[in-house]
Design a protein around this motif. Structure first.
Motif, PDB file in Angstrom:
ATOM      1  N   ARG A  56      39.259  48.867  41.807  1.00 41.22           N
ATOM      2  CA  ARG A  56      38.025  48.089  41.726  1.00 41.22           C
ATOM      3  C   ARG A  56      37.301  48.291  40.390  1.00 41.22           C
ATOM      4  O   ARG A  56      36.920  47.300  39.741  1.00 41.22           O
ATOM      5  CB  ARG A  56      37.104  48.441  42.904  1.00 41.22           C
ATOM      6  CG  ARG A  56      35.710  47.830  42.841  1.00 41.22           C
ATOM      7  CD  ARG A  56      35.738  46.308  42.820  1.00 41.22           C
ATOM      8  NE  ARG A  56      34.390  45.766  42.672  1.00 41.22           N
ATOM      9  CZ  ARG A  56      34.123  44.492  42.413  1.00 41.22           C
ATOM     10  NH1 ARG A  56      35.111  43.624  42.290  1.00 41.22           N
ATOM     11  NH2 ARG A  56      32.880  44.076  42.302  1.00 41.22           N
ATOM     12  N   VAL A  73      36.497  45.308  37.566  1.00 42.16           N
ATOM     13  CA  VAL A  73      35.172  45.074  37.000  1.00 42.16           C
ATOM     14  C   VAL A  73      35.219  45.152  35.474  1.00 42.16           C
ATOM     15  O   VAL A  73      34.685  44.279  34.771  1.00 42.16           O
ATOM     16  CB  VAL A  73      34.158  46.093  37.565  1.00 42.16           C
ATOM     17  CG1 VAL A  73      32.831  46.007  36.803  1.00 42.16           C
ATOM     18  CG2 VAL A  73      33.922  45.845  39.054  1.00 42.16           C
ATOM     19  N   SER A 133      26.555  39.401  37.164  1.00 34.49           N
ATOM     20  CA  SER A 133      26.002  39.791  38.466  1.00 34.49           C
ATOM     21  C   SER A 133      27.024  39.580  39.567  1.00 34.49           C
ATOM     22  O   SER A 133      27.128  40.394  40.501  1.00 34.49           O
ATOM     23  CB  SER A 133      24.728  38.993  38.757  1.00 34.49           C
ATOM     24  OG  SER A 133      25.006  37.606  38.937  1.00 34.49           O
ATOM     25  N   ARG A 134      27.814  38.520  39.479  1.00 35.53           N
ATOM     26  CA  ARG A 134      28.853  38.258  40.472  1.00 35.53           C
ATOM     27  C   ARG A 134      29.972  39.290  40.392  1.00 35.53           C
ATOM     28  O   ARG A 134      30.509  39.724  41.410  1.00 35.53           O
ATOM     29  CB  ARG A 134      29.418  36.850  40.281  1.00 35.53           C
ATOM     30  CG  ARG A 134      28.423  35.723  40.458  1.00 35.53           C
ATOM     31  CD  ARG A 134      28.003  35.597  41.912  1.00 35.53           C
ATOM     32  NE  ARG A 134      29.140  35.200  42.747  1.00 35.53           N
ATOM     33  CZ  ARG A 134      29.109  35.230  44.078  1.00 35.53           C
ATOM     34  NH1 ARG A 134      28.035  35.676  44.701  1.00 35.53           N
ATOM     35  NH2 ARG A 134      30.167  34.841  44.771  1.00 35.53           N
ATOM     36  N   LEU A 176      29.709  42.396  39.472  1.00 38.22           N
ATOM     37  CA  LEU A 176      29.242  43.701  39.952  1.00 38.22           C
ATOM     38  C   LEU A 176      28.977  43.725  41.449  1.00 38.22           C
ATOM     39  O   LEU A 176      28.929  44.812  42.048  1.00 38.22           O
ATOM     40  CB  LEU A 176      27.983  44.106  39.190  1.00 38.22           C
ATOM     41  CG  LEU A 176      28.146  44.308  37.682  1.00 38.22           C
ATOM     42  CD1 LEU A 176      26.803  44.571  37.024  1.00 38.22           C
ATOM     43  CD2 LEU A 176      29.110  45.463  37.391  1.00 38.22           C
ATOM     44  N   THR A 177      28.798  42.566  42.060  1.00 40.34           N
ATOM     45  CA  THR A 177      28.404  42.541  43.480  1.00 40.34           C
ATOM     46  C   THR A 177      29.439  41.907  44.400  1.00 40.34           C
ATOM     47  O   THR A 177      29.260  41.924  45.622  1.00 40.34           O
ATOM     48  CB  THR A 177      27.069  41.787  43.650  1.00 40.34           C
ATOM     49  OG1 THR A 177      27.216  40.440  43.161  1.00 40.34           O
ATOM     50  CG2 THR A 177      25.956  42.495  42.877  1.00 40.34           C
ATOM     51  N   SER A 178      30.507  41.334  43.859  1.00 39.30           N
ATOM     52  CA  SER A 178      31.502  40.664  44.702  1.00 39.30           C
ATOM     53  C   SER A 178      32.848  40.657  44.002  1.00 39.30           C
ATOM     54  O   SER A 178      32.996  41.155  42.878  1.00 39.30           O
ATOM     55  CB  SER A 178      31.064  39.233  45.002  1.00 39.30           C
ATOM     56  OG  SER A 178      31.179  38.428  43.840  1.00 39.30           O
ATOM     57  N   ASP A 179      33.833  40.069  44.666  1.00 34.20           N
ATOM     58  CA  ASP A 179      35.169  39.942  44.090  1.00 34.20           C
ATOM     59  C   ASP A 179      35.373  38.534  43.519  1.00 34.20           C
ATOM     60  O   ASP A 179      36.498  38.102  43.307  1.00 34.20           O
ATOM     61  CB  ASP A 179      36.233  40.250  45.149  1.00 34.20           C
ATOM     62  CG  ASP A 179      37.613  40.448  44.538  1.00 34.20           C
ATOM     63  OD1 ASP A 179      37.690  41.040  43.441  1.00 34.20           O
ATOM     64  OD2 ASP A 179      38.599  39.984  45.137  1.00 34.20           O
TER      65      ASP A 179
END
Length: 212
Positions: free
Chosen positions: A70, A74, A117-118, A120-123
């Motif tokens: 993960r 990122v 932002s996407r 860091l917070t989702s796949d």
């Protein structure tokens, strides 16, 4: 028989090495720091770095379900966004001047907040695709407007159109070429295309002067 992940990692390494080589070729002796040509070299290098990070992830982390997978995803996607922003900066410094130049750079930086932002917070990867597609479309528009004035604008425009076409394989859910898989096919198709992007950058100014 190599797995799809192994083939993806192998082709990613090959693409990364090619991009690093082309980035080095772009840094000719006359190229000054922060000139359009210098920023374009940085763009190619960042895309190469993203490819190398992807290769490390596919080859060493994702394949065994390592907890580092993960963070590597990122890091890879953040570098893609950075390369896309560098592309927007190269476009702005090459073709615009004064307030218009800084406005485009500012808007590009502001727009980068959404994919970051996407990431860091989702796949979600679609936001990354849309952001670098925006950068490519901007550059394509300026390249098309300067086809007669810039010797290599045609190569840049062709490279951008082909990059967008190949990138569409991912959201469309293509399976790629038989025996290669989607991502290895994507990398192989990009290998000749990035040469066109390098050639297109040969028209970029090597000094920090005004726009053309």
């Amino acid at each position: 028989m190599l797995s799809d992940l192994a083939l993806s990692a192998l082709t990613d390494v090959m693409l990364a090495c090619e991009l690093f080589f082309l980035a080095g070729l772009s840094l000719r002796p006359e190229v000054r720091a922060f000139s359009p040509a210098w920023i374009w070299s940085l763009t190619l290098a960042l895309i190469g770095l993203a490819s190398m990070l992807g290769a490390i992830d596919h080859g060493f982390f994702e394949a065994i379900g390592h907890e580092g997978h993960r963070p590597m995803v990122v890091a890879t996607r953040v570098v893609i966004v950075a390369g896309s922003l560098a592309m927007i900066c190269a476009t702005a410094t090459q073709y615009l001047a004064g307030k218009a130049r800084w406005a485009l750079i500012g808007l590009g930086a502001l727009a980068a907040a959404w994919p970051l932002s996407r990431i860091l917070t989702s796949d979600d990867f679609l936001s990354v695709i849309l952001y670098y597609s925006l950068g490519l479309l901007l550059l394509a528009g300026f390249s098309a407007a300067h086809l007669r004035r810039e010797r290599h604008a045609g190569a840049m425009l062709a490279g951008i159109v082909l990059t967008l076409a190949v990138s569409a394989m991912i959201p469309l859910g293509s399976e790629g070429f038989g025996g290669l898989g989607l991502y290895a096919s994507y990398h192989v198709l990009l290998m000749p295309i990035v040469v066109l992007l390098y050639l297109g950058g040969r028209s970029f100014r090597s000094s920090r002067g005004g726009a053309q």
